[in-house]
Design an enzyme around this catalytic site. Structure first.
Site, PDB file in Angstrom:
ATOM      1  N   LYS A  23      -2.475   5.379  -7.973  1.00 16.17           N
ATOM      2  CA  LYS A  23      -2.940   5.981  -9.155  1.00 16.17           C
ATOM      3  C   LYS A  23      -2.092   5.729 -10.404  1.00 16.17           C
ATOM      4  O   LYS A  23      -2.168   5.022 -11.540  1.00 16.17           O
ATOM      5  CB  LYS A  23      -3.373   7.356  -9.315  1.00 16.17           C
ATOM      6  CG  LYS A  23      -4.270   7.672  -8.053  1.00 16.17           C
ATOM      7  CD  LYS A  23      -5.475   6.965  -7.921  1.00 16.17           C
ATOM      8  CE  LYS A  23      -6.511   7.577  -6.912  1.00 16.17           C
ATOM      9  NZ  LYS A  23      -6.039   7.517  -5.356  1.00 16.17           N
ATOM     10  N   LYS A  68      -8.744  12.675 -10.976  1.00 17.77           N
ATOM     11  CA  LYS A  68      -8.559  12.514  -9.620  1.00 17.77           C
ATOM     12  C   LYS A  68      -7.290  12.839  -9.340  1.00 17.77           C
ATOM     13  O   LYS A  68      -6.166  12.675 -10.080  1.00 17.77           O
ATOM     14  CB  LYS A  68      -8.920  10.656  -9.262  1.00 17.77           C
ATOM     15  CG  LYS A  68      -8.124   9.665 -10.150  1.00 17.77           C
ATOM     16  CD  LYS A  68      -8.582   8.500  -9.904  1.00 17.77           C
ATOM     17  CE  LYS A  68      -8.313   7.543 -10.941  1.00 17.77           C
ATOM     18  NZ  LYS A  68      -8.757   6.058 -10.633  1.00 17.77           N
ATOM     19  N   ARG A 101     -12.295  -4.848  -5.999  1.00 14.96           N
ATOM     20  CA  ARG A 101     -11.116  -4.815  -5.121  1.00 14.96           C
ATOM     21  C   ARG A 101     -10.735  -6.271  -5.090  1.00 14.96           C
ATOM     22  O   ARG A 101     -11.290  -7.031  -4.256  1.00 14.96           O
ATOM     23  CB  ARG A 101     -11.374  -4.271  -3.693  1.00 14.96           C
ATOM     24  CG  ARG A 101     -10.346  -4.549  -2.549  1.00 14.96           C
ATOM     25  CD  ARG A 101      -8.804  -3.984  -3.099  1.00 14.96           C
ATOM     26  NE  ARG A 101      -8.804  -2.476  -3.620  1.00 14.96           N
ATOM     27  CZ  ARG A 101      -8.628  -1.675  -2.469  1.00 14.96           C
ATOM     28  NH1 ARG A 101      -8.580  -1.670  -1.263  1.00 14.96           N
ATOM     29  NH2 ARG A 101      -8.525  -0.285  -2.975  1.00 14.96           N
ATOM     30  N   ARG A 126     -17.569  -3.449  -5.188  1.00 14.35           N
ATOM     31  CA  ARG A 126     -18.031  -2.285  -4.539  1.00 14.35           C
ATOM     32  C   ARG A 126     -19.166  -1.619  -5.725  1.00 14.35           C
ATOM     33  O   ARG A 126     -18.679  -0.833  -6.644  1.00 14.35           O
ATOM     34  CB  ARG A 126     -17.172  -1.380  -4.078  1.00 14.35           C
ATOM     35  CG  ARG A 126     -16.121  -2.044  -3.130  1.00 14.35           C
ATOM     36  CD  ARG A 126     -15.014  -1.400  -2.984  1.00 14.35           C
ATOM     37  NE  ARG A 126     -14.163  -1.309  -3.943  1.00 14.35           N
ATOM     38  CZ  ARG A 126     -12.928  -0.698  -4.084  1.00 14.35           C
ATOM     39  NH1 ARG A 126     -12.427  -0.161  -3.145  1.00 14.35           N
ATOM     40  NH2 ARG A 126     -12.326  -0.587  -5.418  1.00 14.35           N
ATOM     41  N   ARG A 152     -18.861   7.028  -7.758  1.00  9.68           N
ATOM     42  CA  ARG A 152     -17.747   6.319  -7.098  1.00  9.68           C
ATOM     43  C   ARG A 152     -18.066   4.873  -6.270  1.00  9.68           C
ATOM     44  O   ARG A 152     -18.755   4.773  -5.861  1.00  9.68           O
ATOM     45  CB  ARG A 152     -17.147   7.200  -5.786  1.00  9.68           C
ATOM     46  CG  ARG A 152     -16.756   8.539  -6.490  1.00  9.68           C
ATOM     47  CD  ARG A 152     -16.401   9.524  -5.310  1.00  9.68           C
ATOM     48  NE  ARG A 152     -17.585   9.861  -4.637  1.00  9.68           N
ATOM     49  CZ  ARG A 152     -17.686  10.546  -3.593  1.00  9.68           C
ATOM     50  NH1 ARG A 152     -16.698  11.237  -3.177  1.00  9.68           N
ATOM     51  NH2 ARG A 152     -19.039  10.864  -2.878  1.00  9.68           N
ATOM     52  N   ASP A 168      -7.779  -2.565  -7.899  1.00  5.48           N
ATOM     53  CA  ASP A 168      -9.406  -1.963  -8.245  1.00  5.48           C
ATOM     54  C   ASP A 168      -9.488  -2.357  -9.791  1.00  5.48           C
ATOM     55  O   ASP A 168      -8.439  -1.860 -10.737  1.00  5.48           O
ATOM     56  CB  ASP A 168      -9.134  -0.564  -7.987  1.00  5.48           C
ATOM     57  CG  ASP A 168      -9.202  -0.277  -6.503  1.00  5.48           C
ATOM     58  OD1 ASP A 168      -9.448  -1.418  -5.973  1.00  5.48           O
ATOM     59  OD2 ASP A 168      -8.996   0.695  -6.096  1.00  5.48           O
ATOM     60  N   GLU A 190      -6.695   1.074 -10.313  1.00  7.26           N
ATOM     61  CA  GLU A 190      -5.622   1.598  -9.264  1.00  7.26           C
ATOM     62  C   GLU A 190      -4.721   0.361  -8.641  1.00  7.26           C
ATOM     63  O   GLU A 190      -5.230  -0.873  -8.656  1.00  7.26           O
ATOM     64  CB  GLU A 190      -6.422   2.257  -8.295  1.00  7.26           C
ATOM     65  CG  GLU A 190      -7.000   3.411  -8.682  1.00  7.26           C
ATOM     66  CD  GLU A 190      -7.350   4.322  -7.538  1.00  7.26           C
ATOM     67  OE1 GLU A 190      -7.176   4.051  -6.253  1.00  7.26           O
ATOM     68  OE2 GLU A 190      -8.200   5.341  -7.708  1.00  7.26           O
ATOM     69  N   ASN A 219      -3.172  -0.497  -4.981  1.00  8.38           N
ATOM     70  CA  ASN A 219      -3.038  -0.086  -3.667  1.00  8.38           C
ATOM     71  C   ASN A 219      -2.063  -0.795  -2.975  1.00  8.38           C
ATOM     72  O   ASN A 219      -2.486  -1.875  -2.576  1.00  8.38           O
ATOM     73  CB  ASN A 219      -4.619   0.106  -3.150  1.00  8.38           C
ATOM     74  CG  ASN A 219      -5.687   0.801  -3.926  1.00  8.38           C
ATOM     75  OD1 ASN A 219      -5.603   1.934  -3.536  1.00  8.38           O
ATOM     76  ND2 ASN A 219      -6.249   0.228  -4.808  1.00  8.38           N
TER      77      ASN A 219
END
Length: 317
Positions: A127, A162, A212, A227, A235, A275, A283, A285
């Site tokens: 994050k 978050k 993603r 997504r 979400r 993301d 984000e 990851n």
């Protein structure tokens, strides 16, 4: 390569969801290439007199999602003897996760190639690392103060809050000024002002999906995995019930990937997942990026094979 060996540090392999698990996809690809596999949990690795060791359980995987692995009794092994070690332990990103990276850093010093680099695993919080690219991200604040989050909400009208240490959409809230649960949510997300959390301006483009994009050595894999949230949820996480679809990269996606990918490559990040919602990076990851299985099933692109092509070429060099 020395012997063609790979150790994977992960949650117990019997607890994964095999039909969608990216770590299993990586292990199947490694085994297909004749690489010997060893399984570790955090309980199995340690440092003894400055050297990294582990209780290495020889592992075989199958193509059957109903019966996907075989484990043999563990054997004591110096981790530096392995060619590759994948750190695929899922968050929470807590002190135990950080301590595990110290073990992996000793293994790295003794000759193993770690995916991803242990120092990067500590530095590139999924994050918080977007703060290194403020021109690519939505307005955001990272703070322990519920009051600052309220001020941020007053400024933007609709925000997402978050935790910094979780994954899969856990404890993510979309808030507006009229939310009667505002006070308790901000108290909870900051643990009463004792824990850092993130707030970002809400992006209405989430309705069209959260993309993603997988990166291998800083280069984007195309297509991306989009997504799309359920109608009753904000979400864009598959674990939260979002719908998966393949999508082409936009010019803005490419710009973001080039900028962030270059920085990740310098830091030794071989495999990452960005993301992106609308035109904004949300984000980065690198702990245990997912999406391999979905991209292969939807678009026929095998990111696991691409990653091993890159890793084995590096080991040859």
């Amino acid at each position: 390569m020395k012997t063609g060996t790979l150790g994977v540090v992960m949650d117990p392999i019997g607890t994964i969801a095999p039909q969608k698990d990216s770590t299993l996809a990586l292990l199947r690809e490694a085994q297909r290439r004749g690489i010997r596999l060893f399984h570790f949990t955090l309980n199995d690795i340690d440092i003894r007199d400055g050297r990294a060791f582990g209780a290495a359980a020889p592992l075989a995987v199958t193509g059957n999602d109903a019966d996907w692995f075989r484990l043999e009794p563990p054997q004591d092994l110096a981790l530096g003897q392995l060619d590759l070690i994948f750190m695929r332990k899922d968050p929470p990103f807590n002190a135990e996760y950080i301590f595990a990276t110290y073990v992996l850093q000793r293994a790295q010093a003794e000759g193993a190639t770690i995916v991803n680099d242990p120092q990067a695993l500590r530095d590139v919080n999924e994050k918080a690392f977007v703060a290194w690219f403020p021109d690519l991200t939505p307005p955001s604040v990272i703070t322990r103060s519920a009051e600052r989050m309220r001020d941020f909400l007053d400024q933007h009208g609709h925000i997402v809050v978050k935790p910094l240490d979780m994954m899969g959409g856990h404890s993510i809230f979309a808030l507006d000024r009229a939310d009667k649960n505002l006070a308790v949510i901000l108290e909870t997300i900051t643990a009463g002002g004792t824990r850092f959390a993130m707030a970002q301006r809400y992006l209405p483009e989430i309705a069209a999906g959260d993309r993603r994009i997988l990166l291998i050595d800083g280069r984007a894999v195309s297509p991306a995995l989009n997504r799309v949230p359920r109608g009753d949820d904000n979400r864009g996480n598959l674990m939260a019930g979002a719908r998966a679809e393949a999508c082409e990269l936009t010019p803005r996606d490419i710009q973001i990937c080039e900028r962030v990918g270059a920085e990740l490559a310098v830091r030794g990040v071989a495999f990452a997942g960005l993301d992106i919602i609308g035109d904004y990076l949300t984000e980065v990851n690198i702990t245990s990026p997912t999406g391999i299985r979905e991209i292969q099933e939807l678009a026929g692109v095998d990111a696991a094979a691409l990653l091993f092509d890159s890793l084995l070429e590096r080991l040859k060099g």
